[in-house]
Design a protein around this motif. Sequence first.
Motif, PDB file in Angstrom:
ATOM      1  N   VAL A  85     -54.331 -32.713 -18.813  1.00  0.00           N
ATOM      2  CA  VAL A  85     -55.470 -32.662 -19.741  1.00  0.00           C
ATOM      3  C   VAL A  85     -55.750 -33.985 -20.435  1.00  0.00           C
ATOM      4  CG1 VAL A  85     -55.146 -30.203 -20.188  1.00  0.00           C
ATOM      5  CG2 VAL A  85     -53.981 -31.866 -21.632  1.00  0.00           C
ATOM      6  N   SER A  86     -54.920 -34.982 -20.230  1.00  0.00           N
ATOM      7  CA  SER A  86     -55.075 -36.192 -21.017  1.00  0.00           C
ATOM      8  C   SER A  86     -54.336 -37.329 -20.328  1.00  0.00           C
ATOM      9  CB  SER A  86     -54.533 -35.948 -22.437  1.00  0.00           C
ATOM     10  OG  SER A  86     -54.562 -37.073 -23.219  1.00  0.00           O
ATOM     11  N   VAL A  87     -54.147 -38.400 -21.091  1.00  0.00           N
ATOM     12  CA  VAL A  87     -53.333 -39.532 -20.655  1.00  0.00           C
ATOM     13  C   VAL A  87     -52.140 -39.619 -21.592  1.00  0.00           C
ATOM     14  CG1 VAL A  87     -53.235 -42.037 -20.412  1.00  0.00           C
ATOM     15  CG2 VAL A  87     -55.285 -40.806 -19.699  1.00  0.00           C
ATOM     16  N   LEU A  88     -50.960 -39.801 -21.039  1.00  0.00           N
ATOM     17  CA  LEU A  88     -49.773 -39.975 -21.869  1.00  0.00           C
ATOM     18  C   LEU A  88     -49.368 -41.437 -21.865  1.00  0.00           C
ATOM     19  CD1 LEU A  88     -47.414 -38.595 -23.493  1.00  0.00           C
ATOM     20  CD2 LEU A  88     -46.107 -38.787 -21.377  1.00  0.00           C
ATOM     21  N   PHE A  89     -49.240 -42.006 -23.056  1.00  0.00           N
ATOM     22  CA  PHE A  89     -48.710 -43.350 -23.208  1.00  0.00           C
ATOM     23  C   PHE A  89     -47.297 -43.260 -23.771  1.00  0.00           C
ATOM     24  CE2 PHE A  89     -53.250 -44.506 -23.433  1.00  0.00           C
ATOM     25  CZ  PHE A  89     -53.270 -45.608 -22.585  1.00  0.00           C
ATOM     26  N   VAL A  90     -46.415 -44.072 -23.233  1.00  0.00           N
ATOM     27  CA  VAL A  90     -45.096 -44.304 -23.822  1.00  0.00           C
ATOM     28  C   VAL A  90     -45.120 -45.780 -24.216  1.00  0.00           C
ATOM     29  CG1 VAL A  90     -42.605 -44.261 -23.454  1.00  0.00           C
ATOM     30  CG2 VAL A  90     -44.067 -42.540 -22.354  1.00  0.00           C
ATOM     31  N   ILE A  91     -45.277 -46.031 -25.497  1.00  0.00           N
ATOM     32  CA  ILE A  91     -45.631 -47.368 -25.967  1.00  0.00           C
ATOM     33  C   ILE A  91     -44.463 -47.994 -26.719  1.00  0.00           C
ATOM     34  CG2 ILE A  91     -47.257 -48.703 -27.368  1.00  0.00           C
ATOM     35  CD1 ILE A  91     -49.123 -46.176 -27.148  1.00  0.00           C
ATOM     36  N   PRO A  92     -43.977 -49.153 -26.295  1.00  0.00           N
ATOM     37  CA  PRO A  92     -42.959 -49.854 -27.087  1.00  0.00           C
ATOM     38  C   PRO A  92     -43.620 -50.442 -28.328  1.00  0.00           C
ATOM     39  CG  PRO A  92     -43.597 -51.180 -25.176  1.00  0.00           C
ATOM     40  CD  PRO A  92     -44.339 -49.877 -25.064  1.00  0.00           C
ATOM     41  N   THR A 128     -52.419 -36.220 -27.730  1.00  0.00           N
ATOM     42  CA  THR A 128     -53.097 -34.974 -27.437  1.00  0.00           C
ATOM     43  C   THR A 128     -54.600 -35.174 -27.620  1.00  0.00           C
ATOM     44  OG1 THR A 128     -52.916 -34.234 -29.727  1.00  0.00           O
ATOM     45  CG2 THR A 128     -51.109 -33.661 -28.239  1.00  0.00           C
ATOM     46  N   ASP A 129     -55.364 -34.161 -27.265  1.00  0.00           N
ATOM     47  CA  ASP A 129     -56.817 -34.243 -27.403  1.00  0.00           C
ATOM     48  C   ASP A 129     -57.345 -32.819 -27.576  1.00  0.00           C
ATOM     49  OD1 ASP A 129     -59.472 -34.878 -27.369  1.00  0.00           O
ATOM     50  OD2 ASP A 129     -59.491 -35.776 -25.374  1.00  0.00           O
ATOM     51  N   THR A 130     -57.350 -32.351 -28.837  1.00  0.00           N
ATOM     52  CA  THR A 130     -57.755 -30.975 -29.121  1.00  0.00           C
ATOM     53  C   THR A 130     -58.752 -30.962 -30.272  1.00  0.00           C
ATOM     54  OG1 THR A 130     -55.862 -30.711 -30.635  1.00  0.00           O
ATOM     55  CG2 THR A 130     -55.556 -30.009 -28.347  1.00  0.00           C
ATOM     56  N   PRO A 131     -59.697 -30.018 -30.278  1.00  0.00           N
ATOM     57  CA  PRO A 131     -60.693 -29.954 -31.353  1.00  0.00           C
ATOM     58  C   PRO A 131     -60.031 -29.689 -32.704  1.00  0.00           C
ATOM     59  CG  PRO A 131     -61.314 -28.555 -29.501  1.00  0.00           C
ATOM     60  CD  PRO A 131     -59.896 -28.964 -29.270  1.00  0.00           C
ATOM     61  N   TRP A 132     -60.588 -30.293 -33.741  1.00  0.00           N
ATOM     62  CA  TRP A 132     -60.118 -30.054 -35.102  1.00  0.00           C
ATOM     63  C   TRP A 132     -61.326 -29.651 -35.941  1.00  0.00           C
ATOM     64  CZ3 TRP A 132     -55.493 -29.750 -37.587  1.00  0.00           C
ATOM     65  CH2 TRP A 132     -55.486 -29.814 -38.983  1.00  0.00           C
ATOM     66  N   GLU A 133     -61.302 -28.450 -36.501  1.00  0.00           N
ATOM     67  CA  GLU A 133     -62.442 -27.935 -37.254  1.00  0.00           C
ATOM     68  C   GLU A 133     -62.100 -27.670 -38.710  1.00  0.00           C
ATOM     69  OE1 GLU A 133     -63.542 -24.526 -34.991  1.00  0.00           O
ATOM     70  OE2 GLU A 133     -64.408 -25.692 -33.345  1.00  0.00           O
ATOM     71  N   ASP A 157     -44.204 -30.252 -29.043  1.00  0.00           N
ATOM     72  CA  ASP A 157     -43.591 -29.768 -27.799  1.00  0.00           C
ATOM     73  C   ASP A 157     -44.358 -30.261 -26.582  1.00  0.00           C
ATOM     74  OD1 ASP A 157     -41.620 -28.465 -29.205  1.00  0.00           O
ATOM     75  OD2 ASP A 157     -42.600 -26.493 -29.123  1.00  0.00           O
ATOM     76  N   TYR A 158     -45.680 -30.262 -26.664  1.00  0.00           N
ATOM     77  CA  TYR A 158     -46.498 -30.733 -25.538  1.00  0.00           C
ATOM     78  C   TYR A 158     -46.189 -32.194 -25.211  1.00  0.00           C
ATOM     79  CZ  TYR A 158     -50.475 -32.637 -23.015  1.00  0.00           C
ATOM     80  OH  TYR A 158     -51.254 -33.314 -22.107  1.00  0.00           O
ATOM     81  N   VAL A 159     -46.169 -33.039 -26.231  1.00  0.00           N
ATOM     82  CA  VAL A 159     -45.902 -34.463 -25.995  1.00  0.00           C
ATOM     83  C   VAL A 159     -44.507 -34.658 -25.413  1.00  0.00           C
ATOM     84  CG1 VAL A 159     -45.633 -36.717 -27.093  1.00  0.00           C
ATOM     85  CG2 VAL A 159     -47.537 -35.243 -27.751  1.00  0.00           C
ATOM     86  N   LEU A 160     -43.519 -33.977 -25.985  1.00  0.00           N
ATOM     87  CA  LEU A 160     -42.154 -34.103 -25.468  1.00  0.00           C
ATOM     88  C   LEU A 160     -42.059 -33.580 -24.037  1.00  0.00           C
ATOM     89  CD1 LEU A 160     -39.994 -33.078 -28.574  1.00  0.00           C
ATOM     90  CD2 LEU A 160     -40.423 -35.379 -27.692  1.00  0.00           C
TER      91      LEU A 160
END
Length: 581
Positions: A288-295, A305-310, A324-327
């Motif tokens: 559903v998205s792009v995952l970055f592992v950034i130093p 993540t990329d989810t609507p916020w209302e 949990d999703y990111v991990l």
Amino acid sequence: MVTTRLTTESRTRALAALERSAEPGGTLDVLVIGGGVTGAGIALDAATRGLTTAMVEAQDWGSGTSGRSSKLVHGGLRYLQMLDFHLVREALTERDLLLKELAPHLVRPVPFLYPLEHRVWERAYVGAGIALYDTLATIGRGRRAMPWHRHLSRRRLAERFPDLAHDAAVGAVQYWDASVDDARLVTTLVRTAAGHGAHAASRTQVVDLTKDAEGTVDGAVVVDLETGREIAVRARHVINATGVWTEDTEALAGDQGGLRVLASKGVHVVVPRDRIRGEAGLILQTPVSVLFVIPWSRYWILGTTDTPWELDPTHPVATAADVDYVLDQANSVLSSALGREDVVGTYAGLRPLLQPGTKEGTSSAKVSREHTVASPTPGLTVVAGGKLTTYRVMAKDAVDFALGDGAAARPGITHEIPLLGAEGLESAREDAAGWARRYGWTTAMVDHLLHRYGASLLEIVELCRADPSLARPLAQAPAYLRAEVHYAVSHEGALHLEDVLAHRTRLVYEVPDGALAAAGEIAAVVAPLLGWDDAARDAELEAYTARVRAETAAAGEPDDAAAAAVRGRAEDVAPMRPLRT
């Protein structure tokens, strides 16, 4: 008095300038609403054109979206898949301008690995795309800011990133982008703008927009949230750069036109650098998205993540599902799984996603895939969308649009204005060894200081000369000096304890439990600078503790509504006022 120092005194002078704007002959040329990266860029752009400029921000500088990003300065590799070559080239131009000229101390090159799952077709496809990315960064620019990309075999990939699972890739393409402390970039922009004459006031909220007899927006009503004082402001041009608050601010004009912006939540997880063995970042496609592992500094940032916020845009928070999703996404490619116990901090930000088209009655003059500048009503300019990397282009477009035909006589010059700390950087690097010997700073500490302050490190040294105790690291957060805490107030405009812990430093998610163990020492340093008595100091500590506890508890909730309710239990140190819509 023009100065780059942001202090309680400079804020008082800025508020006085706002008050004078309502007097005959005192009208401002430009009033900027919003103190994120775009608003700060607009203030700098306008001030360097010789326009009398003021900027107000309802919270702290860079406390919204601009302080909660992935901390990348990049060209947008994914836009090549959309064949949007102009957009990529524009972003790469801005990336390299920051790296080479405008902010070489703040923005640093970072290598990234794009793992490959297929030996032939994917290597050819991805390699061609990244080669084009590099080429677009080179055309007509002289000296390259970054090394060229290169292909890595499976063996070389394992050497570069030992903790990538053996079966996760058959090789990789290594390319380069850049990283930045986003909130520090914003503060530096604000200070640079102030040095060019802009008046800057944080914790100052616009609650209404005013109009003249012809219906043209001619100013605003602002409230100093520190005192409750209300001020009427007059300006020839009002520019709205409030991100996810764009529509709320537009509504103050009482018209139906404007831009449509939706908020999308992006969550990032912070883990210690020694928890993942790797010498470069990773970019990975997820379902559903792009995952970055950034130093990043002493840590890895994993996201997003990329989810609507209302819900209330003031306090977006991570949920248990987000973490949990990111991990889970990271663990799908790592050889040693990360657990909740490895997470030292999380943060959530809201992307202002510009929706197609504009509301009826809007005059739109500048539109790109990334941002739009429009006028929902005469006298009011609105800019929305975009990303951190292209803030300068957005700022220029907004001021050009506000000035209309007058822009040709006052062209933007921010492409040649180094940000504070850039000029004299090489000299500071040469002097840093002597300062390190004098104060016992490690090589890592010197690198940390130069990266954060550049040539302005001399101001840190001057504080240490005046009070040698400030040259010591914080007892419970030794990556930062006590002088940096002092400097956050004496030069960078911090008004509250959370401003220091969350935005001038990033201790709120760099140290477990929000660095509560360090909060007392930090409060002791800043209390005399801000005139706090014991009761005020204790109140600041209580407010920050409540924030940390609430955000920690929110990250254990299952969904946004439950998490937001928990976060809402912590009262803000300077609560925002209802808007007069």
